[in-house]
Scaffold this motif. Sequence first.
Motif, PDB file in Angstrom:
ATOM      1  N   HIS A 175       0.952  -1.206  -0.068  1.00  0.00           N
ATOM      2  CA  HIS A 175       0.177  -0.076   0.059  1.00  0.00           C
ATOM      3  C   HIS A 175       0.737   1.636  -0.198  1.00  0.00           C
ATOM      4  CE1 HIS A 175      -3.873  -2.059   0.465  1.00  0.00           C
ATOM      5  NE2 HIS A 175      -3.026  -2.481   1.793  1.00  0.00           N
ATOM      6  N   GLY A 176       1.713   1.533   0.007  1.00  0.00           N
ATOM      7  CA  GLY A 176       2.951   2.508  -0.505  1.00  0.00           C
ATOM      8  C   GLY A 176       2.867   2.978   1.160  1.00  0.00           C
ATOM      9  N   ILE A 177       2.992   2.574   2.257  1.00  0.00           N
ATOM     10  CA  ILE A 177       2.628   2.874   3.616  1.00  0.00           C
ATOM     11  C   ILE A 177       4.061   2.247   4.092  1.00  0.00           C
ATOM     12  CG2 ILE A 177       1.802   2.018   6.842  1.00  0.00           C
ATOM     13  CD1 ILE A 177      -0.882   1.152   5.052  1.00  0.00           C
ATOM     14  N   ASP A 178       4.979   3.532   5.148  1.00  0.00           N
ATOM     15  CA  ASP A 178       5.948   3.920   5.948  1.00  0.00           C
ATOM     16  C   ASP A 178       6.462   2.162   6.360  1.00  0.00           C
ATOM     17  OD1 ASP A 178       8.855   4.203   6.966  1.00  0.00           O
ATOM     18  OD2 ASP A 178       8.450   6.026   6.451  1.00  0.00           O
ATOM     19  N   SER A 179       7.316   1.440   5.803  1.00  0.00           N
ATOM     20  CA  SER A 179       7.721   0.033   6.640  1.00  0.00           C
ATOM     21  C   SER A 179       8.661   0.501   7.626  1.00  0.00           C
ATOM     22  CB  SER A 179       7.211  -0.564   5.562  1.00  0.00           C
ATOM     23  OG  SER A 179       8.171  -0.813   4.703  1.00  0.00           O
ATOM     24  N   GLY A 180       9.771   1.336   7.802  1.00  0.00           N
ATOM     25  CA  GLY A 180      10.818   1.997   8.255  1.00  0.00           C
ATOM     26  C   GLY A 180      10.281   1.082  10.163  1.00  0.00           C
ATOM     27  N   MET A 181       9.421   1.540  10.454  1.00  0.00           N
ATOM     28  CA  MET A 181       9.318   0.852  11.855  1.00  0.00           C
ATOM     29  C   MET A 181       9.235  -0.551  11.925  1.00  0.00           C
ATOM     30  SD  MET A 181       6.965   3.264  13.915  1.00  0.00           S
ATOM     31  CE  MET A 181       5.616   2.802  13.087  1.00  0.00           C
ATOM     32  N   LEU A 182       8.600  -1.436  11.469  1.00  0.00           N
ATOM     33  CA  LEU A 182       8.816  -2.665  11.416  1.00  0.00           C
ATOM     34  C   LEU A 182       9.789  -3.309  10.751  1.00  0.00           C
ATOM     35  CD1 LEU A 182       5.458  -2.980   9.380  1.00  0.00           C
ATOM     36  CD2 LEU A 182       5.611  -3.460  12.086  1.00  0.00           C
ATOM     37  N   ARG A 183      10.602  -2.794   9.791  1.00  0.00           N
ATOM     38  CA  ARG A 183      11.672  -3.023   9.033  1.00  0.00           C
ATOM     39  C   ARG A 183      12.996  -3.086  10.293  1.00  0.00           C
ATOM     40  NH1 ARG A 183      11.897  -4.424   4.215  1.00  0.00           N
ATOM     41  NH2 ARG A 183      10.366  -3.493   2.938  1.00  0.00           N
ATOM     42  N   ALA A 184      13.427  -1.786  10.687  1.00  0.00           N
ATOM     43  CA  ALA A 184      14.350  -1.915  12.522  1.00  0.00           C
ATOM     44  C   ALA A 184      13.793  -2.762  13.375  1.00  0.00           C
ATOM     45  CB  ALA A 184      13.647  -0.898  12.706  1.00  0.00           C
ATOM     46  N   ALA A 185      12.222  -3.239  13.342  1.00  0.00           N
ATOM     47  CA  ALA A 185      12.120  -4.488  14.067  1.00  0.00           C
ATOM     48  C   ALA A 185      12.430  -5.945  14.273  1.00  0.00           C
ATOM     49  CB  ALA A 185      10.325  -4.141  14.929  1.00  0.00           C
ATOM     50  N   ARG A 186      12.158  -5.555  12.647  1.00  0.00           N
ATOM     51  CA  ARG A 186      12.677  -7.328  12.303  1.00  0.00           C
ATOM     52  C   ARG A 186      14.401  -7.747  12.025  1.00  0.00           C
ATOM     53  NH1 ARG A 186      11.010  -8.665   5.852  1.00  0.00           N
ATOM     54  NH2 ARG A 186      12.176  -6.932   5.845  1.00  0.00           N
ATOM     55  N   SER A 187      14.776  -6.078  11.953  1.00  0.00           N
ATOM     56  CA  SER A 187      16.732  -6.291  11.848  1.00  0.00           C
ATOM     57  C   SER A 187      16.569  -6.739  13.000  1.00  0.00           C
ATOM     58  CB  SER A 187      16.757  -5.412  11.780  1.00  0.00           C
ATOM     59  OG  SER A 187      18.624  -4.507  11.727  1.00  0.00           O
ATOM     60  N   VAL A 188      16.673  -6.253  14.616  1.00  0.00           N
ATOM     61  CA  VAL A 188      16.912  -7.032  15.705  1.00  0.00           C
ATOM     62  C   VAL A 188      16.262  -7.969  16.024  1.00  0.00           C
ATOM     63  CG1 VAL A 188      16.558  -6.251  18.161  1.00  0.00           C
ATOM     64  CG2 VAL A 188      16.669  -4.539  16.271  1.00  0.00           C
ATOM     65  N   ILE A 189      15.227  -8.634  15.052  1.00  0.00           N
ATOM     66  CA  ILE A 189      14.947 -10.190  15.203  1.00  0.00           C
ATOM     67  C   ILE A 189      15.893 -10.782  14.446  1.00  0.00           C
ATOM     68  CG2 ILE A 189      12.740 -11.663  14.745  1.00  0.00           C
ATOM     69  CD1 ILE A 189      10.986  -9.528  15.000  1.00  0.00           C
ATOM     70  N   GLU A 190      16.401 -10.197  13.337  1.00  0.00           N
ATOM     71  CA  GLU A 190      17.544 -10.999  13.104  1.00  0.00           C
ATOM     72  C   GLU A 190      18.260 -11.695  13.261  1.00  0.00           C
ATOM     73  OE1 GLU A 190      17.076  -9.209   8.968  1.00  0.00           O
ATOM     74  OE2 GLU A 190      15.190  -9.905   8.528  1.00  0.00           O
ATOM     75  N   ARG A 191      18.844 -10.546  14.163  1.00  0.00           N
ATOM     76  CA  ARG A 191      20.607 -10.493  15.004  1.00  0.00           C
ATOM     77  C   ARG A 191      19.959 -11.723  15.844  1.00  0.00           C
ATOM     78  NH1 ARG A 191      20.130  -4.761  14.682  1.00  0.00           N
ATOM     79  NH2 ARG A 191      20.109  -4.683  17.563  1.00  0.00           N
ATOM     80  N   THR A 192      18.587 -11.786  16.829  1.00  0.00           N
ATOM     81  CA  THR A 192      19.336 -12.139  17.682  1.00  0.00           C
ATOM     82  C   THR A 192      18.790 -13.771  17.327  1.00  0.00           C
ATOM     83  OG1 THR A 192      17.699 -10.962  18.621  1.00  0.00           O
ATOM     84  CG2 THR A 192      17.056 -12.607  19.925  1.00  0.00           C
ATOM     85  N   VAL A 193      17.770 -14.013  15.798  1.00  0.00           N
ATOM     86  CA  VAL A 193      18.242 -14.981  15.573  1.00  0.00           C
ATOM     87  C   VAL A 193      19.593 -15.704  15.446  1.00  0.00           C
ATOM     88  CG1 VAL A 193      17.051 -16.569  13.723  1.00  0.00           C
ATOM     89  CG2 VAL A 193      15.266 -15.179  15.053  1.00  0.00           C
ATOM     90  N   ALA A 194      20.119 -14.768  14.649  1.00  0.00           N
ATOM     91  CA  ALA A 194      21.813 -15.489  13.846  1.00  0.00           C
ATOM     92  C   ALA A 194      22.496 -15.903  15.138  1.00  0.00           C
ATOM     93  CB  ALA A 194      22.376 -13.742  13.375  1.00  0.00           C
TER      94      ALA A 194
END
Length: 297
Positions: A257-276
């Motif tokens: 929908h073209g909505i800013d997803s910056g906050m969600l991507r920042a959250a996913r980045s933390v999750i990815e580091r934790t999983v790694a």
Amino acid sequence: MSDRQLTHHDPVAVLGLGPMGQALATTLTSAGIPTTVWNRTPERAEPLVARGVTAAPTVTAAVRAATVVVTCLRNPAAVDSVLAAHDDWAGHTVIDVTTGRPDEARKLADWADGNGVHLVKGAILTPTPTIGTPAAVTLWCGSQSAVEAVLPTLGAFGGTPAYLGSEPGATAAYEMALFDLFGTSVTGLLHSFALASAEGIDPRSFARYAAGIAPMLAALVARFADEIAEDRFPGDHSTVASVGSSISHVIEATDAHGIDSGMLRAARSVIERTVAAGHGEDGLARLAQFLTPPRSA
């Protein structure tokens, strides 16, 4: 500095008449405490004068009329500017409720020590309608004798004043962390409304279900506190990896929908580091450890 005990009769000056400053001045005069106010824009004092408050034309006039001075300004830089406008602060108690960082509060404490001032640093955690009522929530730090001396003033603000100790940055630290929670929560709520609206969901209909998230978050507060304090992160409720998968789906829906997803991507980045790091099956409280840089040995 003197350890003179103040009484409820000691006059108070309020410097800064934004909505919170006006509320503080109103409740002080309603409690029978002689109150003088100053504001860079004098017109803001007019409604208070009708309630029995005295308006001072200058900072110096306000300070000279009081024993206790409340600073409630836009930011710590404004506090510094106002304090510099008067040259004799010795013997006064300054109650600062201006929002700022802990290091700025410690800098203010250094100024107070150098100018013979008793400093009480505060954080007001509830909105202006609560001031003067039992619903007000306030936090205070500073020397115990300084805080005890101004308890009649602090008590007039409402609720039960909570004392956090002598460290001058204590209340600011709580306030920053709590506003972090408020700011990210409100932003997340509005983001969800944006996505719901983009999907054609009526905002009022969505609100009925969104309200159910609040009790869930309240329950998480106590559970996360225990898990972080005890350094244990069971994944029996939900896991880091499973939430990461859900967030990825939300990002895709948001992007569509073209909505800013910056906050969600920042959250996913933390999750990815934790999983790694091997913690994908841990509970969500584990993520707090990956939001901060590792401590040096």
